[in-house]
Scaffold this motif. Structure first.
Motif, mmCIF file in Angstrom:
data_model
loop_
_atom_site.group_PDB
_atom_site.id
_atom_site.type_symbol
_atom_site.label_atom_id
_atom_site.label_comp_id
_atom_site.label_asym_id
_atom_site.label_seq_id
_atom_site.Cartn_x
_atom_site.Cartn_y
_atom_site.Cartn_z
ATOM 1 N N LEU A 97 0.833 -1.203 0.000
ATOM 2 C CA LEU A 97 0.000 0.000 0.000
ATOM 3 C C LEU A 97 0.866 1.250 0.000
ATOM 4 C CD1 LEU A 97 -2.680 1.615 0.364
ATOM 5 C CD2 LEU A 97 -2.360 1.296 2.837
ATOM 6 N N TYR A 98 1.829 1.310 0.899
ATOM 7 C CA TYR A 98 2.654 2.511 1.001
ATOM 8 C C TYR A 98 3.475 2.733 -0.262
ATOM 9 C CZ TYR A 98 1.210 2.260 5.865
ATOM 10 O OH TYR A 98 0.452 2.195 7.014
ATOM 11 N N ARG A 99 4.093 1.685 -0.767
ATOM 12 C CA ARG A 99 4.894 1.835 -1.996
ATOM 13 C C ARG A 99 4.033 2.299 -3.163
ATOM 14 N NH1 ARG A 99 8.945 -3.419 -1.772
ATOM 15 N NH2 ARG A 99 10.433 -2.484 -0.323
ATOM 16 N N SER A 100 2.840 1.718 -3.305
ATOM 17 C CA SER A 100 1.972 2.093 -4.423
ATOM 18 C C SER A 100 1.368 3.481 -4.238
ATOM 19 C CB SER A 100 0.862 1.050 -4.608
ATOM 20 O OG SER A 100 -0.068 1.107 -3.548
ATOM 21 N N SER A 101 1.484 4.043 -3.045
ATOM 22 C CA SER A 101 0.970 5.385 -2.750
ATOM 23 C C SER A 101 2.064 6.438 -2.758
ATOM 24 C CB SER A 101 0.251 5.381 -1.393
ATOM 25 O OG SER A 101 -0.841 4.484 -1.426
ATOM 26 N N GLY A 102 3.235 6.085 -3.267
ATOM 27 C CA GLY A 102 4.307 7.067 -3.421
ATOM 28 C C GLY A 102 5.283 7.167 -2.276
#
Length: 153
Positions: free
Chosen positions: A122-127
């Motif tokens: 989630l965090y990686r895909s959210s920048g």
């Protein structure tokens, strides 16, 4: 999902916080022992949110000031098991970022762990990008640290 601002010690927030602590026990063998004070999640230097589905609390998350850097630290992001896979974590994260930016936050930092691959995704895909370790679990090999610039992103 309807997201409401609540006090960190509000009964719905306390219920979800207790559940996330049990999730940590299942995944890591112990609760998160990071020192947390209720007042840290009170405006203007913090905020705690609970997401409701048909009046039932299903998601939570908060931020608190992270030193004097202008950054905020995310804590207690959680979605109950029965509500997972519906985008509620992404919605909660977006609202936490929006509220932090509105309060003058320059960036967001957080700590998660290797036993939470869905959180890392989630965090990686959210920048979010990896950052140096900090805080209570800074020396733990299973801890992972991420940050995001709220001024540019």
């Amino acid at each position: 999902m309807e997201i409401r601002v609540v006090a960190f010690d509000h009964p719905d927030a306390a219920k979800l916080t207790a559940e996330v602590q049990q999730e940590y026990v299942r995944r890591y063998g112990t609760e998160d022992e990071t020192p947390v004070d209720v007042a840290e999640f009170a405006p203007p230097r913090g905020l705690f949110l609970v997401g409701y589905l048909d009046g039932v609390p299903v998601a939570s998350g908060g931020w608190r000031a992270h030193g004097e850097s202008g950054n905020v630290e995310l804590k207690r992001m959680y979605v109950v098991e029965s509500a997972r896979g519906r985008g509620f974590a992404r919605g909660m994260l977006a609202e936490l970022e929006r509220a932090a930016r509105a309060a003058g936050g320059r960036g967001v930092v957080l700590e998660t762990g290797t036993e939470q691959p869905e959180a890392i995704a989630l965090y990686r895909s959210s920048g979010y990008r990896e950052i140096p370790a900090f805080g209570y679990y800074g020396d733990q090999p299973e801890s992972r640290y991420y940050g995001k610039d709220l001024v540019r992103d």
